[in-house]
Design a protein around this motif. Structure first.
Motif: not given
Ligand SMILES: [Mg+2]
Ligand SMILES: [Mg+2]
Ligand SMILES: [Mg+2]
Lengths: 222, 222
Positions: B167-169, B20-29, A112-118, B38-43
């Motif tokens: 809080p969810h994050l 957290v990536g893609r956490n605003y729908a308008d930016h994801a689009k 999916k081109g997602l980061p490997w964090t999980l 579910e949240p997309v995480l990177f470091l």
């Protein structure tokens, strides 16, 4: 709060873990990955550290947890844009490390081109041995790493098979990400990675230098 | 060596940055990404921090460096498996942050299934404002972030548009990666991301709370 920084307990205060993927050609091939032309880097957070006596926990979302035995390089003196020729002056020592990998999740991330964090950064994803002072490994490019699961040999490989040497990695990484005292570099795994299950016992070693062992448990779902 | 830990200088000693990536729908689009379930995480590593007075450096390998203005959450009390209901008790405060992104490199990483490290974790990829005590942002789910490049407004968005709340994050992340005092969570960016060039001046703010500014330079090739 006051913290005393002792390099032999780098995992208590070190601020980053930089991992190199596909650094042994035979391992890249076993996962059907191309052998890289420059190092593949990813990160684990310091919360991933676990030391002997505590278990490796399978994340609740993982059904295919793999072991990867790796030589870890502990940075003693930080730097940016470190030349290869002086890279070894920045090494305080080593640790035997496991790059625990949720392979099923990594496969989804890759597709999916997602980061490997999980797949790579969860709690207990970085088991480490005791600190090994640099004098005990005169040539990090010529030591044998091994890993057994329940007394069966699964991985055994020599660091002379690395695509990018330790000095090359230190120089390359420090040109992008400044290295600091207490940082750890995981230098990649030889072939033989395989799945571990709850209740398995992992033993690993660097020939004539260190051994360590870890039990595998499943993280309880909250 | 002795380190005194003052939360208002979390960037000097904090051990991780979880983004957290893609956490605003308008930016994801705007980047043609799906809105995540579910949240997309990177470091980012702590070596990515930069504070006002020092420049943002374009990596030598990047030809398309993007700004992403984000609300940063500074953890005051660590924890694992933190319930959403008590998540805000773990927050010491906030910082305005930029998630500087080598978009060209990220596109290659995504298409090849590679980790995002080169795109997201390079030196100066995490500019931060002064520390903002939690009392100054009573509701992190309803503040407006903005970013200007050379006095032109590029991003302006309210955190009420987040897909996953603060809080969810905190709860989600802490179930996978233990949170520690001094950790920073970057909560994603609203739409309007765009490229910056050498000599550009970035200004960003949280309405009525904080502003910050950074110059962009190119990292000299070594
Ligand atoms: Mg990553
Ligand atoms: Mg590995
Ligand atoms: Mg971002």
């Amino acid at each position: 709060m006051i913290t005393t920084r002792n390099i032999s307990r780098f995992w208590e205060w070190g601020r980053k873990i930089i991992c190199v993927g596909r650094n042994y050609a035979d391992h890249a091939k076993e996962l059907n990955n191309p052998v890289p032309t420059e190092p593949v880097l990813f990160l684990k957070p310091p919360s991933a550290y676990v030391t002997q006596g505590s278990p490796i926990l399978v994340p609740s979302y993982c059904r295919d947890l793999h072991h990867e035995v790796e030589l870890g390089v502990v940075i003693g003196r930080g730097g940016t844009d470190i030349p290869q020729g002086s890279a070894m002056d920045h090494v305080a020592g080593y640790a035997l490390c496991l790059d625990m990998t949720a392979r099923d999740v990594q496969d989804v991330c890759k597709s999916k081109g997602l980061p490997w964090t999980l797949a790579k950064a969860f709690n207990t994803s970085c088991p480490v041995s005791e600190f090994i002072p640099r004098e005990r490994i005169p040539d990090p490019g010529n030591v044998t790493l091994w890993l057994k699961v329940n007394d069966q040999m699964r991985q055994k490989g020599c660091t002379d098979q690395m695509v990018f040497s330790v000095p090359h990695l230190i120089s390359y990484i420090s040109g992008i990400i400044t290295l600091e005292e207490g940082d750890l570099i995981l230098t990649g795994t030889p072939r033989g990675v395989s799945a571990v299950q709850e209740h398995d016992e992992l033993q690993a070693g660097i020939q004539d230098v260190v051994t360590m062992s870890f039990k595998v448990n499943r993280k309880e779902h909250q």
